[in-house]
Scaffold this motif. Structure first.
Motif, PDB file in Angstrom:
ATOM      1  N   SER A 309       0.816  -1.218   0.000  1.00 31.03           N
ATOM      2  CA  SER A 309       0.000   0.000   0.000  1.00 31.03           C
ATOM      3  C   SER A 309       0.847   1.264   0.000  1.00 31.03           C
ATOM      4  O   SER A 309       0.426   2.306  -0.472  1.00 31.03           O
ATOM      5  N   THR A 312       4.155   3.351  -3.932  1.00 34.97           N
ATOM      6  CA  THR A 312       3.503   4.049  -5.032  1.00 34.97           C
ATOM      7  C   THR A 312       4.506   4.983  -5.708  1.00 34.97           C
ATOM      8  O   THR A 312       5.487   5.419  -5.100  1.00 34.97           O
ATOM      9  N   LYS A 314       5.057   8.603  -7.244  1.00 36.67           N
ATOM     10  CA  LYS A 314       4.427   9.925  -7.138  1.00 36.67           C
ATOM     11  C   LYS A 314       4.784  10.844  -8.306  1.00 36.67           C
ATOM     12  O   LYS A 314       4.124  11.856  -8.524  1.00 36.67           O
ATOM     13  N   GLN A 359       9.629   6.211 -12.254  1.00 34.45           N
ATOM     14  CA  GLN A 359       8.278   6.396 -11.725  1.00 34.45           C
ATOM     15  C   GLN A 359       7.329   6.920 -12.796  1.00 34.45           C
ATOM     16  O   GLN A 359       6.164   6.511 -12.873  1.00 34.45           O
ATOM     17  N   ASN A 363       3.816   5.220 -14.070  1.00 35.32           N
ATOM     18  CA  ASN A 363       2.521   5.913 -14.032  1.00 35.32           C
ATOM     19  C   ASN A 363       1.933   6.144 -15.415  1.00 35.32           C
ATOM     20  O   ASN A 363       0.741   6.450 -15.538  1.00 35.32           O
ATOM     21  N   ASN A 369      -1.820   1.184 -11.735  1.00 30.72           N
ATOM     22  CA  ASN A 369      -2.598   0.884 -10.523  1.00 30.72           C
ATOM     23  C   ASN A 369      -1.924  -0.168  -9.642  1.00 30.72           C
ATOM     24  O   ASN A 369      -2.410  -0.467  -8.549  1.00 30.72           O
ATOM     25  N   PRO A 371       1.720  -1.780  -7.700  1.00 30.67           N
ATOM     26  CA  PRO A 371       2.754  -1.190  -6.845  1.00 30.67           C
ATOM     27  C   PRO A 371       3.985  -0.768  -7.643  1.00 30.67           C
ATOM     28  O   PRO A 371       4.291  -1.336  -8.695  1.00 30.67           O
TER      29      PRO A 371
END
Length: 631
Positions: A309, A312, A314, A359, A363, A369, A371
């Motif tokens: 969780s 992620t 950013k 990253q 994305n 969606n 990890p």
């Protein structure tokens, strides 16, 4: 909970009897038909949960009712009371009296001592036997009869004096207590069965329980869904009709527990677990648990998602600042790479933004969606790196966590893993990473289970991997697996036209944090654009933040401060020429040995553009020692 119990007595009720049991509804009946009619009405209206009636009446009622029917038999005292009543009210004494009764264990001698008339006892099995008995009583010239409602009716037809064998309050109460016990037990069993039903239907797996003959005796809703069969097609059917070609179910008494046997049911795959039900060392059946493979995969994915969780990404491509051809071309190339799942190798000097690109690619991809798990391979000691990447089982080594540890590759399932400074991974681990790339599966340290993974791998290096391959410091086969797609990020000195945009962007972020107003003059921007920035964007960010703090707190001359910084940087760069083993020199301040060691390492690390492998080669120390010294 108060139980609803009705009492049905043959004949009309005497006032004193009705008053004595006023806590219960009591009904009189002239014959069996009347008793059945009354009972059915009570059951239909829900006014009775159980019926108490004389034995013969109870036998007939059980044929028509679903609720419990408890029979009551007259005690010796009840019979004696009726016999004495018959003698006193019939006026017949010193003669004969017939007792027509169902109860075969009756000892007539115990009653004879208390009555004047000669007692003849007749027993019957069915209501139809009573007429024959009455005819025999008539032939014996017996005119006084005691019996039930049917006996009462037939004796009257033959002109006999007949009295109804009534049951006393004590007898009725005893039968009522039995009825209450039965209802209480039924209620407990119903509650227990309901709890069991709820538990079984709450289980996401199919559950089947069989007896020793393989007949299905219990199952849950999930099982009926799995077999696409209604309840009436499962209950009491042989389980082998549904679990075909499974040798284990054919002889349950000899079968032992078996786990995770993979089978096909209606075009879906299931793991079946078989467990014997043993009572007093006897196998009385089997329980089968059917786990859908797809459901297990969903649970595993949910578990991994919960564990990841915090993993992620950013940054997006919008966070990459610049308008120079060098950076716009590399961004367009990265966007194209994001649309596919091939491995990407990002190369570039330290501070050029390799992780921001990684990253952004994540994305921009279909895995956005999932990890994003990043690991700096140079920041973890070599002896811990393997366990971080692949995880370990409980007890795999001294100091291992009690429940084991999930590795980075598992955490990145259905997402992206970014291995920063991949060039720092030792050769033995390179082989394991190569296998992950080829097989799409991992095995934890100390484990025996193969774990499939679906991971997109992005790596970065601040060294030329091709050169390391030539020097036998990096596996050639792994290099080609990693370098399917390649991004070579430009150094800041090669895109100096972006420096004004970068400075403006960083100031805009920092002034909000420090709540101040700061700006650069055109001359200061010109100075910054002329500097080569060996630390690249990371060095520029540090300078701008330091500038904002000093400018806002001390209100110094911004241009003068910038000029001084540039001059110091150029002078320092001239002093810190590239060093190879056995050549060059550095200057350090006299200080405690521990501080001097740290200063030496930091200066050499700076000269090597953050390449820890080069520092290890120069100083001839281990990765663990370097990590401890820096820490």
């Amino acid at each position: 909970m108060h139980s609803k119990i009705a009492v049905i007595i043959g004949g009309h009720l005497s006032p004193h009897f009705k008053e004595a049991v006023n806590h219960l509804p009591v009904y009189g009946s002239e014959d069996i038909a009347a008793a059945i009619k009354t009972s059915l009405e009570l059951e239909a209206k829900g006014e009775a949960q159980a019926i108490v009636a004389p034995r013969l009446t109870a036998i007939e009622l059980r044929k028509h009712l679903r609720i419990p029917v408890i029979h009551a038999e007259p005690s010796y005292f009840d019979l004696l009371d009726t016999l004495k009543y018959a003698e006193e009210h019939s006026g017949i004494t010193d003669s004969k009296i017939a007792l027509v009764i169902y109860r075969r264990d009756l000892q007539a001698a115990r009653l004879q001592r208390f009555i004047k008339n000669k007692l003849f006892t007749y027993f019957y099995e069915y209501d139809s036997d009573i007429k024959t008995i009455i005819e025999e009583v008539k032939a014996q010239h017996i005119h006084l009869v005691v019996g039930g409602t049917t006996t009462l009716s037939l004796a009257a037809d033959f002109g006999m004096h007949c009295y109804l064998a009534r049951m006393g309050i004590e007898t009725i109460n005893t039968a009522v207590e039995r009825a209450q016990d039965i209802l209480s037990f039924d209620r407990r069993m119903t509650e227990q069965n309901e709890r069991l039903r709820i538990v079984l239907n709450s289980v996401p797996d199919g559950v089947i329980v069989t007896d020793q003959h393989n007949l299905i005796k219990e199952f849950n809703v999930k099982a009926s869904e799995i077999f696409k069969a209604k309840a009436d097609k499962l209950m009491d059917y042989n389980v082998t009709n549904y679990l075909k070609n499974i040798e284990l179910v054919r002889n349950p008494p000899k079968a032992s527990r078996t786990d995770d046997l993979l089978i096909d049911i209606n075009d879906s795959k299931f793991f079946i677990n078989q467990k014997p039900i043993v009572v007093n060392r006897n196998n009385i059946g089997m329980i089968y648990l059917l786990q859908e493979v797809m459901h297990i995969e969903k649970l595993e994915h949910a578990y991994r998602k919960a564990r990841t969780s915090g993993f992620t990404a950013k940054y997006t491509f919008a966070n990459i600042i610049g308008e120079s051809p060098q950076i716009t071309q590399i961004v367009e190339k990265a966007k194209a790479f994001a649309r596919v799942d091939s491995t990407i190798l990002i190369e570039g000097e330290t501070g050029t933004g390799k992780e921001i690109f990684a990253q952004s690619i994540h994305n921009f991809s279909q895995r956005q969606n999932g990890p994003f798990v990043a690991l700096n391979c140079a920041a973890i000691p070599e002896n811990l790196l393997e366990s971080e990447l692949f995880g370990y089982e409980a007890g795999a080594f001294t100091g291992a966590r009690k429940g084991g540890h999930i590795g980075m590759f598992e955490l990145a399932h259905n997402g992206t893993i970014f291995l920063d400074e991949i060039n720092q991974i030792p050769l033995n681990l390179q082989a394991r990473i190569l296998r992950v790339l080829q097989e799409k599966q991992v095995m934890r340290i100390g484990g025996e289970r193969i774990i499939p993974i679906n991971v997109r791998i992005i790596t970065s290096s601040n060294q030329n991997l091709r050169k390391l391959v030539i020097e036998n410091k990096f596996r050639e086969d792994l290099y080609y697996r990693l370098n399917i797609l390649n991004l070579n990020l430009p150094a800041l000195k090669n895109r100096k036209s972006d420096i004004p945009l970068l400075v403006k962007h960083f100031i805009g972020i920092l002034v909000k944090s420090y709540n101040c107003k700061v700006s650069f003059s055109k001359d200061a921007i010109r100075l910054l654009s002329e500097y080569d920035w060996p630390g690249n964007i990371r060095e520029l960010i540090n300078f701008v933040e330091r500038y904002v703090v000093i400018y806002s707190q001390l209100n110094l001359d911004g241009y003068a401060y910038t000029k001084d910084f540039i001059e110091q940087g150029k002078a320092y760069g001239q002093q810190m020429e590239a060093i190879v083993p056995g050549q060059g020199q550095i200057t350090i301040n006299i200080a405690p040995l521990e501080d001097m060691e740290k200063e030496i390492i930091e200066k050499i690390l700076y000269m090597q553009n953050g390449n820890k492998k080069s520092v290890l080669d120069i100083l001839k120390i281990s990765r663990t020692t370097l990590w401890k010294k820096l820490k």
